[in-house]
Design a protein around this motif. Structure first.
Motif, PDB file in Angstrom:
ATOM      1  N   SER A  36       0.827  -1.211   0.000  1.00 13.60           N
ATOM      2  CA  SER A  36       0.000   0.000   0.000  1.00 13.60           C
ATOM      3  C   SER A  36       0.861   1.262   0.000  1.00 13.60           C
ATOM      4  N   GLY A  39       2.377   1.415  -3.456  1.00 12.61           N
ATOM      5  CA  GLY A  39       1.313   1.657  -4.431  1.00 12.61           C
ATOM      6  C   GLY A  39       0.770   3.073  -4.413  1.00 12.61           C
ATOM      7  N   ALA A  43      -0.188   6.006  -7.357  1.00 12.12           N
ATOM      8  CA  ALA A  43      -1.644   6.146  -7.297  1.00 12.12           C
ATOM      9  C   ALA A  43      -2.088   7.596  -7.071  1.00 12.12           C
ATOM     10  N   VAL A  47      -5.031   9.432  -9.095  1.00 14.97           N
ATOM     11  CA  VAL A  47      -6.268   9.777  -8.381  1.00 14.97           C
ATOM     12  C   VAL A  47      -6.586  11.261  -8.537  1.00 14.97           C
ATOM     13  N   ARG A 114     -10.377  -0.213 -12.753  1.00 14.54           N
ATOM     14  CA  ARG A 114     -10.285  -0.323 -11.288  1.00 14.54           C
ATOM     15  C   ARG A 114      -9.602   0.882 -10.633  1.00 14.54           C
ATOM     16  N   ILE A 115      -9.541   1.999 -11.339  1.00 16.25           N
ATOM     17  CA  ILE A 115      -8.955   3.199 -10.753  1.00 16.25           C
ATOM     18  C   ILE A 115      -9.784   3.689  -9.564  1.00 16.25           C
ATOM     19  N   GLU A 117     -10.857   2.119  -7.225  1.00 15.93           N
ATOM     20  CA  GLU A 117     -10.494   1.408  -6.006  1.00 15.93           C
ATOM     21  C   GLU A 117      -9.191   1.910  -5.385  1.00 15.93           C
ATOM     22  N   LEU A 118      -8.419   2.707  -6.121  1.00 15.64           N
ATOM     23  CA  LEU A 118      -7.093   3.114  -5.639  1.00 15.64           C
ATOM     24  C   LEU A 118      -7.082   3.792  -4.264  1.00 15.64           C
ATOM     25  N   LEU A 121      -6.240   1.932  -0.940  1.00 14.81           N
ATOM     26  CA  LEU A 121      -4.903   1.630  -0.431  1.00 14.81           C
ATOM     27  C   LEU A 121      -4.751   2.227   0.972  1.00 14.81           C
TER      28      LEU A 121
END
Length: 213
Positions: A36, A39, A43, A47, A114-115, A117-118, A121
């Motif tokens: 996480s 990531g 991300a 985002v 699936r962006i 869901e970022l 993290l």
């Protein structure tokens, strides 16, 4: 004497099993924290750009918090990028379907890749979720589906995940029965090798949109 020996062997087995489960949990949590943190670096700019696109198409907060049930039914706020119009649930909570007209154009794209869901993290870093596991559901749906499917609460015996067997093999609009079957398969067969397969399949979904209807 023989019974005592057998009892000792059984006790040793249970002790070893508990130690292995404890070690697996520690290793998985360590992986979740490391993944996480790493990531979040790529991300964050993704985002931010996506948030701007969401607001340009559908004015309003691009993020939203939604209460979900996690491990053993513990409630927490999941963080997501908004993929639907602000009034998407003016008529109450609804299960998403394949041709859902509540989803925006940007929403279709970020769901497919699936962006959306970022931001979760952060949930993983906080310990609400794991990288891999069943998707957390809202209490209203857990209560409903638990009455219809007696095994549905079993999904909460493991920590919910950012991605998982059901996510990479089903997508958003599969039925509760299909989701349950896939989640139970993961719970009954979970291992390091299976988690690795799920991560690789997740990369494929993100790059191609395959399986993320």
């Amino acid at each position: 004497m023989e019974e005592k020996i057998n009892e000792m062997k059984l006790d040793d087995y249970y002790q070893l099993d508990n130690q292995e489960n404890g070690l697996s949990s520690i290793l998985k949590r360590g992986f979740d924290i490391a993944f996480s943190i790493i990531g979040l670096v790529p991300a964050i700019p993704i985002v931010l750009v996506t948030s701007l696109a969401i607001m340009l198409e559908s004015p309003g907060n691009p993020f939203y918090l939604q209460k979900r049930l996690g491990l053993m039914g513990k409630e927490f706020n999941v963080i997501k990028l908004r993929s639907m119009h602000l009034d998407a649930e003016k008529n109450g909570a609804q299960w998403a379907n394949k041709n859902d007209n509540r989803i925006t154009k940007v929403g279709h794209f970020i769901r497919k890749t699936r962006i959306d869901e970022l931001p979760q993290l952060i949930n993983v870093l906080r310990g609400d979720m794991s990288i891999i596991g069943p998707r957390p559901e809202r209490k209203i749906f857990v209560d409903k589906f638990s009455k219809e499917l007696s095994s549905f609460p079993k999904r909460m015996e493991v920590k919910p995940g950012l991605t998982g067997w059901a996510q990479v093999n089903g997508g958003y609009d599969i039925s509760p029965e299909e989701k349950l079957d896939l989640d139970l398969y993961y719970i009954n067969h979970k291992s390091l090798s299976m988690d690795t397969i799920i991560l690789l399949k997740t990369v494929g979904v993100v790059l191609t949109g395959d399986g993320a209807r």
